[in-house]
Write an enzyme that holds these catalytic residues in place. Structure first.
Site, short mmCIF file in Angstrom:
data_model
loop_
_atom_site.label_atom_id
_atom_site.label_comp_id
_atom_site.label_asym_id
_atom_site.label_seq_id
_atom_site.Cartn_x
_atom_site.Cartn_y
_atom_site.Cartn_z
N ASP A 1 0.83 -1.21 0.00
CA ASP A 1 0.00 0.00 0.00
C ASP A 1 0.86 1.26 0.00
OD1 ASP A 1 -2.00 1.86 0.26
OD2 ASP A 1 -2.46 1.39 2.35
N ASP B 1 -1.71 5.33 -5.33
CA ASP B 1 -2.05 4.47 -4.21
C ASP B 1 -2.29 3.03 -4.68
OD1 ASP B 1 -3.10 3.21 -2.00
OD2 ASP B 1 -4.69 4.67 -1.63
#
Length: 440
Positions: free
Chosen positions: A145, A321
């Site tokens: 992430d 992201d």
């Protein structure tokens, strides 16, 4: 009593009656009077005329479950973004460092973290890989992430890979003062702050700080991974401690960058390359874009378009992201984008963030970062038809909702088309190279 003939007729009618879809709150484009039917399930192997899809028919129907949950997570994940990004000047700027291609020599191949893709129908949900924690070591899996900055793993995971524990025995890491808690919309994890040796693909940090999670909501229990590896900057970490990647750089164990390759609807083949960039996963040159902030991996997004004929000007901070599936932009930007596609509309039966467009349109959605245009693959933008028999498809660019008018979240939908290199050195930059996924 019904005869077999009457019963067969009723069953046939039940399979073919169209159910009118409720009228949307807003229509976009020119074809505002078009009526769309959502048909009852079609008999097996009966593919409606006009369907053009490489996917099996059942997989061509959009399922809003994951996206609705992700929207809630995104709103929670970025609720403090305005504070971290305050004072940023939004304008194009030159990248001072030269355009260079960093090969992947054999000596660095041990730095590659293989990732497993987790997908449902035609939607890639998340990517995770193995991390080894503690002494004696336990092997766990973590989602990769770049939109957060904490590492967290379960404190006790008897079903996880690696060392197994006897009933009643728990994992004990070196304790630090403080509790660890992270909210992701309706989901949350909590535990204590700990530190211990952490290693990934032969790279290790002896005293890495992380969250040792003792409670995890049901939403996370359904995920295939055990924890999460945050790769953004220390400034947004809940623990206020350097990330695993930052510690590797500080200890000079890798070059100050990492690269990500994400596959499309495949379990194997994705990878995270620490301190390297894998040329075998690209088919073109790298375009570098400077960072706006060393908090999120945030860059200047100054345009969005449906095709090359017209670009809608924007002035947004775009966070790259890998922990998010889709692309989220302010409501007004989403409205302007879909207004360029005749027949597009909001799909209120799924929620206020969703839009549909006629599946037949051959469009080339693109995002502009720092005056450079990057086109999305339509396989990732098209999330599937709104229902059986519908000629409308759900678009992969969503309205962000309550996070303001200056933030965009650019998820895996984009990274699948563009091999992405995150360069930590000096002021920071992100490099985009056309992925080998663009060959198909």
């Amino acid at each position: 009593m019904l005869s077999l003939i009457h019963l067969s007729f009723l069953l046939f009618v039940g399979q073919t009656i169209g159910i009118p879809r409720g009228s949307p709150d807003n229509d976009f484009g020119q074809d505002q009077n078009r009526s769309t039917l959502v048909l009852a399930p079609t008999p097996l192997r009966a593919i409606p005329r006009g369907f053009k899809t490489p996917l099996p028919f059942d997989e061509d129907i959009f399922d809003p479950t994951h996206v609705s949950n992700e929207i809630t997570r995104v709103l929670s994940k970025y609720e403090g973004a305005a504070d971290h990004l305050a004072g940023i000047t939004l304008s194009t700027s030159a990248v001072l460092t030269p355009n260079v291609s960093i090969p992947l020599p054999d000596v660095l191949r041990s730095n590659v973290m293989p990732l497993t893709g987790h997908f449902n129908r035609n939607l890639d949900l998340l990517y995770f890989g193995e991390v080894r924690v503690g002494t004696p070591v336990q092997s766990l899996t973590v989602q990769v992430d770049t939109g957060s900055a904490d590492l967290w793993v379960p404190a006790n995971c008897p079903k996880c890979a690696g060392k197994q524990f006897k009933p009643g025995q728990s994992r004990t890491y070196q304790r630090r003062e403080g509790t660890f808690e992270e909210y992701y919309g309706r989901g949350h994890v909590s535990g204590t702050i700990a530190s211990d040796i952490v290693s990934i693909s032969g790279l290790y940090v002896e005293d890495q700080v992380f969250g040792a999670v003792t409670e995890k909501s049901e939403e996370f229990s359904r995920d295939p991974n055990n924890g999460l590896l945050g790769l953004a900057f220390k400034d947004i970490a809940r623990t206020d401690q350097p990330t695993f990647f930052e510690n590797l750089v500080e200890k000079k164990r890798i070059l100050p960058l990492f690269s990500v390759h994400l596959t499309r609807r495949q379990k194997d083949g994705s990878e995270l390359c620490f301190g390297c960039s894998d040329e075998t996963k690209t088919i073109g040159d790298t375009v570098w874009v400077p960072l706006l902030s060393r908090s999120y991996w945030a860059i200047f997004m100054n345009g969005i378009s449906v095709n090359e004929s017209r670009t809608i000007d924007t002035s947004l901070v775009a966070a790259i992201d890998t922990g998010t599936s889709l692309i989220y932009v302010p409501d007004s930007v989403a409205d302007d984008f879909y207004a360029q596609i005749p027949g597009s509309r909001k799909v209120t039966q799924f929620g206020p963030n969703f839009y549909s467009y006629p599946c037949a349109w051959d469009i080339a959605p693109s995002l502009t970062f720092n005056d450079h245009r990057f086109t999305l693959d339509l396989k990732d933008f098209n999330l599937g038809r709104t229902g059986y028999g519908s000629q409308d498809c759900v678009g992969g660019i969503m309205a962000l909702g309550d996070l303001g008018d200056k933030l965009a979240i650019i998820g895996a939908e984009f990274v699948k088309s563009w091999y992405t290199t995150f360069d930590y050195a000096e002021t920071g930059r992100i490099g985009f190279s056309p992925s080998i996924n663009q060959r198909g």
